[in-house]
Design a protein around this motif. Structure first.
Motif, mmCIF file in Angstrom:
data_model
loop_
_atom_site.group_PDB
_atom_site.id
_atom_site.type_symbol
_atom_site.label_atom_id
_atom_site.label_comp_id
_atom_site.label_asym_id
_atom_site.label_seq_id
_atom_site.Cartn_x
_atom_site.Cartn_y
_atom_site.Cartn_z
ATOM 1 N N VAL A 254 0.859 -1.182 0.000
ATOM 2 C CA VAL A 254 0.000 0.000 0.000
ATOM 3 C C VAL A 254 0.905 1.246 0.000
ATOM 4 N N GLN A 255 0.488 2.271 -0.720
ATOM 5 C CA GLN A 255 1.258 3.522 -0.797
ATOM 6 C C GLN A 255 0.533 4.583 0.021
ATOM 7 N N LEU A 256 1.006 4.800 1.259
ATOM 8 C CA LEU A 256 0.378 5.738 2.180
ATOM 9 C C LEU A 256 1.130 7.063 2.189
ATOM 10 N N PRO A 257 0.486 8.127 2.662
ATOM 11 C CA PRO A 257 1.219 9.381 2.885
ATOM 12 C C PRO A 257 2.380 9.139 3.853
ATOM 13 N N GLU A 258 3.449 9.883 3.696
ATOM 14 C CA GLU A 258 4.661 9.648 4.468
ATOM 15 C C GLU A 258 4.418 9.645 5.972
ATOM 16 N N GLU A 259 3.497 10.510 6.439
ATOM 17 C CA GLU A 259 3.270 10.597 7.878
ATOM 18 C C GLU A 259 2.588 9.345 8.445
ATOM 19 N N TYR A 260 2.101 8.449 7.573
ATOM 20 C CA TYR A 260 1.454 7.207 8.033
ATOM 21 C C TYR A 260 2.408 6.002 8.017
ATOM 22 N N GLU A 321 2.127 2.694 21.583
ATOM 23 C CA GLU A 321 2.774 3.305 20.420
ATOM 24 C C GLU A 321 1.747 3.648 19.346
ATOM 25 N N MET A 322 0.781 2.739 19.132
ATOM 26 C CA MET A 322 -0.239 3.008 18.121
ATOM 27 C C MET A 322 -1.094 4.208 18.508
ATOM 28 N N LEU A 326 -1.635 7.810 16.556
ATOM 29 C CA LEU A 326 -2.940 8.368 16.199
ATOM 30 C C LEU A 326 -3.045 9.811 16.676
ATOM 31 N N ARG A 327 -2.556 10.072 17.886
ATOM 32 C CA ARG A 327 -2.580 11.445 18.395
ATOM 33 C C ARG A 327 -1.673 12.351 17.558
ATOM 34 N N ARG A 328 -0.515 11.823 17.167
ATOM 35 C CA ARG A 328 0.407 12.628 16.366
ATOM 36 C C ARG A 328 -0.194 12.988 15.013
ATOM 37 N N LEU A 329 -0.978 12.045 14.479
ATOM 38 C CA LEU A 329 -1.613 12.298 13.186
ATOM 39 C C LEU A 329 -2.811 13.228 13.312
ATOM 40 N N GLY A 330 -3.215 13.501 14.551
ATOM 41 C CA GLY A 330 -4.319 14.422 14.767
ATOM 42 C C GLY A 330 -5.660 13.871 14.368
ATOM 43 N N ILE A 331 -5.792 12.571 14.498
ATOM 44 C CA ILE A 331 -7.081 11.964 14.164
ATOM 45 C C ILE A 331 -8.008 12.165 15.355
ATOM 46 N N GLY A 332 -8.946 13.059 15.211
ATOM 47 C CA GLY A 332 -9.794 13.439 16.335
ATOM 48 C C GLY A 332 -11.165 12.819 16.307
ATOM 49 N N SER A 333 -11.979 13.211 17.238
ATOM 50 C CA SER A 333 -13.356 12.718 17.369
ATOM 51 C C SER A 333 -14.174 13.234 16.181
ATOM 52 N N PRO A 334 -15.180 12.439 15.701
ATOM 53 C CA PRO A 334 -15.589 11.114 16.213
ATOM 54 C C PRO A 334 -14.778 9.957 15.620
ATOM 55 N N LEU A 335 -14.027 10.230 14.544
ATOM 56 C CA LEU A 335 -13.295 9.146 13.909
ATOM 57 C C LEU A 335 -12.243 8.578 14.852
ATOM 58 N N GLY A 336 -11.597 9.432 15.631
ATOM 59 C CA GLY A 336 -10.592 8.965 16.583
ATOM 60 C C GLY A 336 -11.190 7.995 17.578
ATOM 61 N N GLN A 337 -12.412 8.287 18.042
ATOM 62 C CA GLN A 337 -13.087 7.385 18.982
ATOM 63 C C GLN A 337 -13.356 6.030 18.325
ATOM 64 N N GLN A 338 -13.762 6.070 17.042
ATOM 65 C CA GLN A 338 -14.034 4.825 16.327
ATOM 66 C C GLN A 338 -12.752 4.004 16.158
ATOM 67 N N LEU A 339 -11.652 4.683 15.862
ATOM 68 C CA LEU A 339 -10.384 3.985 15.709
ATOM 69 C C LEU A 339 -9.950 3.351 17.032
ATOM 70 N N SER A 340 -10.076 4.103 18.117
ATOM 71 C CA SER A 340 -9.701 3.571 19.424
ATOM 72 C C SER A 340 -10.552 2.362 19.776
ATOM 73 N N SER A 341 -11.861 2.464 19.470
ATOM 74 C CA SER A 341 -12.763 1.340 19.732
ATOM 75 C C SER A 341 -12.347 0.113 18.924
ATOM 76 N N GLY A 342 -12.012 0.348 17.633
ATOM 77 C CA GLY A 342 -11.564 -0.757 16.794
ATOM 78 C C GLY A 342 -10.271 -1.356 17.291
ATOM 79 N N LEU A 343 -9.376 -0.508 17.778
ATOM 80 C CA LEU A 343 -8.104 -0.972 18.308
ATOM 81 C C LEU A 343 -8.312 -1.850 19.541
ATOM 82 N N LEU A 344 -9.172 -1.406 20.458
ATOM 83 C CA LEU A 344 -9.433 -2.184 21.667
ATOM 84 C C LEU A 344 -10.097 -3.512 21.321
ATOM 85 N N SER A 345 -10.993 -3.466 20.322
ATOM 86 C CA SER A 345 -11.662 -4.692 19.890
ATOM 87 C C SER A 345 -10.638 -5.687 19.368
#
Length: 361
Positions: A254-260, A321-322, A326-345
């Motif tokens: 996959v070719q992601l943006p450099e910050e990812y 670390e993950m 996510l915080r460094r990338l500035g992924i905020g609410s509500p998507l940030g909450q969804q990502l955290s939920s997916g991560l915990l799952s």
């Protein structure tokens, strides 16, 4: 324990071969009259297909002596053919000797047996039909059903089905092949990440259930297992491992943006490294089989239960670390909450303890 055949195994092999050499180009009678009226001359021998000892032809290191000495690993040959096959293991590989034995037993039954013998042979042949595409030793285990055959069948199926999967995973990790890159833009990256985490959780979830189902397919102590169910479970595990390899390929190509890139490095090989635990499975079963015919202390009323714990988990501090990324990338609410939920799952699904349970008596 020594890898030699027992007297009962030698007698059974000779009778199943009708006292003829199993080499289809020979088929000499291996029994005849003796000068003494009370004796017979025997020129046949029970030969090991996989060598009995380290210096022997076709020796297979991972086999236990108990397995080397069982009927599944034997073929009845005349003295001359036994010497011939043991002098040149490359010219007479295991697959050929297994094929000789299959063909000779077919010949003995169809040419020399009764009508009932031929019908019985056809019934047994139909039972082996679902295993036609597998290695000859798999069919031999299903046909002979030696003691502990359920574990042996599982070990051989896991080797046969999964080694190509692990080879592909190793090739991917070592950069031996490539694919077209899938471009993901900065705007698409958060959604891609959420989908990736959800997929990781989805791929892990069936594995503990498959292990339980495989254990159940062996049957309770003293009750024969189900060969078709064992095969089905092993193929389901193969399917699950193949999906994990495909997931790893998507991460690699996959070719992601450099910050990812840091996020991707945290995700790469997370499932692949855990999937490699399944490489241990045949060796675990081989170790259990090696205990058979030894003084292991198990009885029918109180069998020895062997437990092997395999932990399918993420590296220490991985989640911290993950989340930091996510915080460094500035992924905020509500998507940030969804990502955290997916991560915990994913974490809850992936920290699983598997038990390999086997009983000896």
């Amino acid at each position: 324990m020594v890898p030699d055949f027992s007297k009962a195994t030698v007698e059974t092999l000779s009778k199943r071969a009708a006292f003829m050499c199993s080499n289809p180009d020979c088929r000499v009678s291996t029994v005849g009259p003796h000068s003494e009226a009370s004796k017979a001359t025997v020129i046949g021998e029970a030969a090991h297909i996989f060598g009995a000892r380290a210096a022997s032809a076709r020796y297979r290191q991972e086999m236990s002596d108990q397995v080397r000495g069982e009927i599944t690993n034997g073929i009845w040959l005349c003295v001359n053919c036994h010497r011939l096959v043991d002098r040149d293991g490359d010219r007479f590989p295991p697959a050929l000797l297994f094929a000789w034995r299959e063909e000779h037993e077919r010949y003995v039954t169809t040419a020399l047996g009764t009508a009932t013998d031929r019908i019985r042979f056809d019934v047994a042949k139909a039972e082996l039909a679902p295993f036609a595409a597998y290695s000859p030793i798999v069919r031999r285990i299903v046909a002979d059903k030696p003691k502990g055959w359920e574990w042996r069948l599982t070990a051989e199926l896991m080797r046969f089905l999964n080694e190509p999967v692990f080879r592909r995973l190793d090739d991917l990790e070592n950069g031996f092949y490539t694919r077209s890159l899938q471009p993901v833009s900065a705007g698409e990256a958060p959604t891609w990440l959420k989908s990736c985490l959800a997929e990781m959780s989805r791929l892990v979830t069936p594995l503990p259930k498959l292990i339980d189902r495989l254990n159940a397919s062996w049957g309770p102590p003293g009750v024969p297992g189900d060969a078709l169910e064992i095969d089905h479970c092993c193929r389901l595990i193969q399917d699950a491992l193949e999906e994990i390899v495909k997931h790893e390929e998507r991460l690699f190509f996959v070719q992601l943006p450099e910050e990812y890139e840091k996020v991707r490095s945290l995700l790469k090989d997370r499932l692949g490294s855990q999937a490699r635990h399944f490489r241990e499975y045949p060796e675990i079963l081989d170790a259990a089989l090696a205990l058979m015919e030894t003084d292991h202390g198990g009885t029918k009323d109180a069998p020895l239960v062997i437990e092997k714990v395999i932990t399918f988990e993420l590296p220490e501090k991985w989640s911290k670390e993950m989340k930091r990324e996510l915080r460094r990338l500035g992924i905020g609410s509500p998507l940030g909450q969804q990502l955290s939920s997916g991560l915990l799952s994913f974490l809850m699904a992936s920290v699983v303890v598997w038990f390999l349970v086997a009983a000896l008596f």
